[in-house]
Design a protein around this motif. Sequence first.
Motif, PDB file in Angstrom:
ATOM      1  N   ALA A   1       0.855  -1.191   0.000  1.00 17.77           N
ATOM      2  CA  ALA A   1       0.000   0.000   0.000  1.00 17.77           C
ATOM      3  C   ALA A   1       0.889   1.237   0.000  1.00 17.77           C
ATOM      4  N   SER A   2       1.463   1.550  -1.153  1.00 19.18           N
ATOM      5  CA  SER A   2       2.410   2.652  -1.257  1.00 19.18           C
ATOM      6  C   SER A   2       1.740   4.017  -1.141  1.00 19.18           C
ATOM      7  N   ILE A   3       0.431   4.067  -1.380  1.00 14.46           N
ATOM      8  CA  ILE A   3      -0.284   5.321  -1.252  1.00 14.46           C
ATOM      9  C   ILE A   3      -0.360   5.705   0.227  1.00 14.46           C
ATOM     10  N   GLU A   4      -0.165   6.973   0.521  1.00 15.20           N
ATOM     11  CA  GLU A   4      -0.206   7.417   1.904  1.00 15.20           C
ATOM     12  C   GLU A   4      -1.549   8.059   2.223  1.00 15.20           C
ATOM     13  N   VAL A   5      -1.935   7.965   3.475  1.00  9.33           N
ATOM     14  CA  VAL A   5      -3.261   8.383   3.918  1.00  9.33           C
ATOM     15  C   VAL A   5      -3.126   9.479   4.970  1.00  9.33           C
ATOM     16  N   PRO A   6      -3.896  10.571   4.862  1.00 12.03           N
ATOM     17  CA  PRO A   6      -3.819  11.661   5.844  1.00 12.03           C
ATOM     18  C   PRO A   6      -4.354  11.228   7.203  1.00 12.03           C
ATOM     19  N   GLU A   7      -3.463  11.076   8.179  1.00  8.70           N
ATOM     20  CA  GLU A   7      -3.877  10.552   9.471  1.00  8.70           C
ATOM     21  C   GLU A   7      -4.657  11.567  10.294  1.00  8.70           C
ATOM     22  N   ASN A   8      -4.634  12.839   9.906  1.00  5.85           N
ATOM     23  CA  ASN A   8      -5.469  13.812  10.613  1.00  5.85           C
ATOM     24  C   ASN A   8      -6.943  13.671  10.225  1.00  5.85           C
TER      25      ASN A   8
ATOM     26  N   GLN B   1      -4.465  -8.214  -3.379  1.00  4.62           N
ATOM     27  CA  GLN B   1      -5.856  -7.772  -3.315  1.00  4.62           C
ATOM     28  C   GLN B   1      -6.245  -7.006  -4.572  1.00  4.62           C
ATOM     29  N   LYS B   2      -5.337  -6.183  -5.066  1.00  5.57           N
ATOM     30  CA  LYS B   2      -5.609  -5.444  -6.303  1.00  5.57           C
ATOM     31  C   LYS B   2      -5.891  -6.399  -7.454  1.00  5.57           C
ATOM     32  N   GLN B   3      -5.048  -7.422  -7.575  1.00  2.00           N
ATOM     33  CA  GLN B   3      -5.228  -8.376  -8.660  1.00  2.00           C
ATOM     34  C   GLN B   3      -6.515  -9.166  -8.501  1.00  2.00           C
TER      35      GLN B   3
ATOM     36  N   LYS C   1     -11.828 -10.504 -10.577  1.00  2.00           N
ATOM     37  CA  LYS C   1     -13.276 -10.641 -10.384  1.00  2.00           C
ATOM     38  C   LYS C   1     -14.047  -9.790 -11.384  1.00  2.00           C
ATOM     39  N   ARG C   2     -13.525  -8.609 -11.676  1.00  2.00           N
ATOM     40  CA  ARG C   2     -14.199  -7.761 -12.659  1.00  2.00           C
ATOM     41  C   ARG C   2     -14.146  -8.404 -14.045  1.00  2.00           C
ATOM     42  N   ARG C   3     -13.028  -8.955 -14.387  1.00  2.00           N
ATOM     43  CA  ARG C   3     -12.919  -9.628 -15.685  1.00  2.00           C
ATOM     44  C   ARG C   3     -13.858 -10.825 -15.759  1.00  2.00           C
ATOM     45  N   TRP C   4     -13.931 -11.583 -14.688  1.00  2.00           N
ATOM     46  CA  TRP C   4     -14.801 -12.747 -14.634  1.00  2.00           C
ATOM     47  C   TRP C   4     -16.267 -12.343 -14.831  1.00  2.00           C
ATOM     48  N   ASN C   5     -16.626 -11.187 -14.290  1.00  2.00           N
ATOM     49  CA  ASN C   5     -18.005 -10.696 -14.403  1.00  2.00           C
ATOM     50  C   ASN C   5     -18.227  -9.832 -15.637  1.00  2.00           C
ATOM     51  N   MET C   6     -17.247  -9.842 -16.547  1.00  2.00           N
ATOM     52  CA  MET C   6     -17.341  -9.095 -17.805  1.00  2.00           C
ATOM     53  C   MET C   6     -17.495  -7.598 -17.571  1.00  2.00           C
ATOM     54  N   GLN C   7     -16.807  -7.077 -16.542  1.00  2.00           N
ATOM     55  CA  GLN C   7     -16.845  -5.656 -16.237  1.00  2.00           C
ATOM     56  C   GLN C   7     -15.566  -4.983 -16.714  1.00  2.00           C
ATOM     57  N   SER C   8     -15.652  -3.700 -16.975  1.00  2.00           N
ATOM     58  CA  SER C   8     -14.498  -2.957 -17.453  1.00  2.00           C
ATOM     59  C   SER C   8     -13.395  -2.917 -16.391  1.00  2.00           C
ATOM     60  N   VAL C   9     -12.153  -3.016 -16.843  1.00  2.00           N
ATOM     61  CA  VAL C   9     -11.004  -2.871 -15.943  1.00  2.00           C
ATOM     62  C   VAL C   9     -10.182  -1.646 -16.342  1.00  2.00           C
ATOM     63  N   LYS C  10     -10.788  -0.761 -17.098  1.00  2.00           N
ATOM     64  CA  LYS C  10     -10.104   0.458 -17.502  1.00  2.00           C
ATOM     65  C   LYS C  10      -9.694   1.270 -16.270  1.00  2.00           C
ATOM     66  N   GLY C  11      -8.429   1.614 -16.185  1.00  2.00           N
ATOM     67  CA  GLY C  11      -7.921   2.400 -15.070  1.00  2.00           C
ATOM     68  C   GLY C  11      -7.539   1.576 -13.853  1.00  2.00           C
ATOM     69  N   TYR C  12      -7.868   0.280 -13.858  1.00  2.00           N
ATOM     70  CA  TYR C  12      -7.623  -0.547 -12.682  1.00  2.00           C
ATOM     71  C   TYR C  12      -6.162  -0.939 -12.505  1.00  2.00           C
ATOM     72  N   ASP C  13      -5.314  -0.560 -13.450  1.00  2.00           N
ATOM     73  CA  ASP C  13      -3.880  -0.747 -13.236  1.00  2.00           C
ATOM     74  C   ASP C  13      -3.361   0.246 -12.188  1.00  2.00           C
ATOM     75  N   ASP C  14      -4.203   1.239 -11.843  1.00  2.00           N
ATOM     76  CA  ASP C  14      -3.847   2.239 -10.848  1.00  2.00           C
ATOM     77  C   ASP C  14      -4.704   2.102  -9.591  1.00  2.00           C
ATOM     78  N   LEU C  15      -5.350   0.952  -9.415  1.00  2.00           N
ATOM     79  CA  LEU C  15      -6.185   0.711  -8.237  1.00  2.00           C
ATOM     80  C   LEU C  15      -5.331   0.741  -6.969  1.00  2.00           C
ATOM     81  N   VAL C  16      -5.790   1.463  -5.944  1.00  2.00           N
ATOM     82  CA  VAL C  16      -5.060   1.498  -4.669  1.00  2.00           C
ATOM     83  C   VAL C  16      -5.915   1.035  -3.493  1.00  2.00           C
ATOM     84  N   GLY C  17      -7.250   1.072  -3.643  1.00  2.00           N
ATOM     85  CA  GLY C  17      -8.094   0.675  -2.531  1.00  2.00           C
ATOM     86  C   GLY C  17      -9.555   0.958  -2.792  1.00  2.00           C
TER      87      GLY C  17
END
Length: 210
Positions: free
Chosen positions: A27-34, A81-83, A88-104
């Motif tokens: 999880a390289s993305i950082e989250v604002p703890e405030n 988890q990202k994969q 699951k989206r591919r299995w359900n015939m859903q678009s995966v456009k942009g999902y190479d940048d999925l973080v959460g």
Amino acid sequence: MNKIKNACLGLMAAAALFTAVPACEAASIEVPENIFQWVQSTARQNYYFNKEQMCYAVKPNGEIDLGTLIVPTLRTFDDVQKQDVVDKRRWNMQSVKGYDDLVGSAEYLAIDLRNRTVKVTQHDDLDSTWSTLGTYGEEPDFDLKKSSGKDVESKFYNAILQYVAKHQDELIARTKGKLSAADAKILKTKKDPLFQPVVTPYAASGSVAK
């Protein structure tokens, strides 16, 4: 859903501020703890709730509904988890456009304190800019009464309830509504009956009882 969103501020407001993030390796993305309170980490996800924007629901007459909490939450994913989400989206015939940048994902919870159930009213998959990749509707309720309290979801929800019980005045002040005369009288005794059977002595993995 709009009523729930309007009861609080937007989920990702001020998310451009970044600080430290715990545990989950990928999880390289950082989250604002405030804004977000970390609760726990598994091998695949970090669990947070938005402590700055959680609030109570508001009844049609404008009164605060002390029986319903509205809680925006956030989860960040590791690579496995990202994969899994993509597969699951591919299995359900859903678009995966942009999902190479999925973080959460972000979820809006409606917690019924009377029935002790948790409803996910909306689930959004998020990319690294906190933009929504895909949105899902309501999911089956999670029944805290039927849970042992040992599973990951139950620990997460109970940690949220513990935090809320210690910050009720803040939530009431943040909610865009007014207390009924009856509720105001009850709260003067500092014995809100809805919290007594709900909050358990469970201590979550994260430091949430602040």
